[in-house]
Design an enzyme around this catalytic site. Structure first.
Site: not given
Ligand SMILES: *[C@@H]1O[C@H](CO)[C@@H](O)[C@H](O)[C@H]1NC(C)=O
Ligand SMILES: *[C@@H]1O[C@H](CO)[C@@H](O)[C@H](O)[C@H]1NC(C)=O
Ligand SMILES: *[C@@H]1O[C@H](CO)[C@@H](O)[C@H](O)[C@H]1NC(C)=O
Ligand SMILES: *[C@@H]1O[C@H](CO)[C@@H](O)[C@H](O)[C@H]1NC(C)=O
Ligand SMILES: *[C@@H]1O[C@H](CO)[C@@H](O)[C@H](O)[C@H]1NC(C)=O
Length: 363
Positions: A39, A327, A330
């Site tokens: 991610s 978040d 990340h």
């Protein structure tokens, strides 16, 4: 004998691709950029299949793009900044529909992915599958450009990889952490699979690689929130495991360099960047390095940002630019920009033996 033959074939293939071909019309002005990983680098591949590991809803994307792109950030991710430094357009997700030429490269990274096939299996594109997609791209490039030009493109290209966070983090989050007695073996498996993927890219013509180390994995809000409130520290076992990985990768890369002719790499040490009190972060005006901008609970370490993962309520900060984390896991656009800046032009205290600027500008 078999393994020796394999080793020799890798060596020869990499040696071949190291032949310098200068003065080609194509590619005079740019070096292609291929991206693999999780991610931290996913530009939206996960938008295109059914998975809970998505970030294609607000407030993701709110600052830079002004709409959710699938990036796990309020704005850009690290490869976006690197592409800009390299004077390339934004590198698109491989799974994005359309007629790709791939001459600028493409991004295979998938949120939740690991080096191990078992990591978040069914929800992600694991590293091995990402490599199989790359193999298809190489085939297409050969068809479209011819073998010689494709070979030049592939040998001049830079391959950026980050993987491991989910291999180490997911078992902890699933409440079945890898027992300490198996850490060496487990790290060996992750590094073994990562190394095999690097060799696969090399066999397909790649030579220039960039890597992000994992750094203080246990300080991500998603793991910090698991530590009892009265203890007030990062999840130290996760960080210790990540450090084992980072050291093993460093060793593996030195070994690859001595074995594969033409192999060049840039390895970014995230430990320094993420260190509190080393002043690096405050220097970069990231005021808040513990609590995420978006989420809920302590440190906003509960991954409810956007209200689509079971929990509808979440908090959102005013100014993501002050935060390290957007978040639960990340980085913000701002933090990604700073990491990319160090990867591009950082000195040997943060990245080495080369930095990305050097990799992009040497043939
Ligand atoms: C997506 O996956 C979820 C969970 O596995 C399932 O409930 C849902 O029906 C799937 N949606 C589609 C469109 O396949
Ligand atoms: C790769 O990972 C698998 C588990 O997914 C493991 O069985 C295998 O030994 C690993 N390969 C290497 C070369 O370490
Ligand atoms: C934290 O609280 C738990 C119980 O809530 C207790 O068992 C533990 O000893 C405490 N730890 C510290 C460092 O105070
Ligand atoms: C990264 O930097 C830290 C702090 O300077 C150091 O302790 C660590 O060994 C480095 N890691 C690697 C893989 O070089
Ligand atoms: C790297 O750069 C930093 C400042 O950006 C400086 O403090 C440090 O001494 C440099 N390290 C080396 C090895 O040049």
């Amino acid at each position: 004998m078999e393994s020796l033959r394999f080793l020799l074939s890798v060596l020869l293939l990499c040696a071949n691709s190291a032949i310098q071909i200068r003065g080609h019309d194509l590619l005079k002005d740019h070096v292609a950029f291929f991206i693999f990983g999780d991610s931290i680098f996913d530009p939206g591949n996960n938008n295109y299949f059914n998975t809970s590991a998505q970030a294609n809803y607000p407030p993701y994307g709110e600052t830079f793009f002004k709409y959710p792109t699938g990036r796990f950030s309020d704005g850009r991710i690290i490869p976006d900044f690197i592409a800009e430094y390299a004077k390339l357009p934004l590198i698109p997700p491989y799974l994005q529909p359309g007629n790709h030429q791939f001459t600028y490269g493409v991004n295979f990274a998938s949120g939740g992915a690991g080096a191990l096939v078992e990591t978040n299996q069914g929800l992600v594109i694991d590293l091995k599958t990402q490599i199989s997609y790359f193999r298809k791209v190489v085939k297409l490039l050969r068809q479209n450009l011819g073998d010689a030009k494709a070979k030049t493109l592939l040998s001049r290209a830079v391959y950026l990889i980050t993987i491991g966070t989910n291999d180490y983090g997911s078992p902890i989050l699933a409440n079945s952490p890898v027992p300490k007695s198996l850490w060496d073996e487990f790290v060996g498996m992750v590094i073994g699979n990562l190394t095999a993927s690097i060799e696969d890219i090399c066999k397909l013509g790649g030579r220039k690689f960039g890597f992000l180390s994992l750094g203080q994995l246990g300080c991500r809000p998603i793991l910090r929130v698991l530590v009892p409130a009265n203890v007030s520290s990062c999840y130290e076992e996760a960080t210790a495991l990540a450090e084992l990985h980072d050291r093993a990768l460093s060793k593996a890369l030195q070994e690859l360099q001595s074995r594969l002719k033409g192999f060049k790499y840039a390895y970014q040490n995230m430990t320094l960047f993420l260190s509190e009190g080393v002043n690096d972060l405050s220097k970069y005006v990231l005021k808040e390095v513990k609590t995420a901008c978006c989420g809920s609970g302590r440190y906003r370490g509960i991954c409810s940002c956007g209200g689509k993962r079971g929990l509808t309520e979440y908090e959102l900060c005013e100014n993501p630019n002050e935060y390290l984390f957007f978040d639960c896991a990340h980085f913000t656009d701002r933090a990604n920009g700073k990491i990319a800046e160090l990867m591009w032009s950082g000195n040997s205290s943060v990245i080495g033996p080369y930095n990305l600027k050097e990799l992009f500008s040497t043939y």
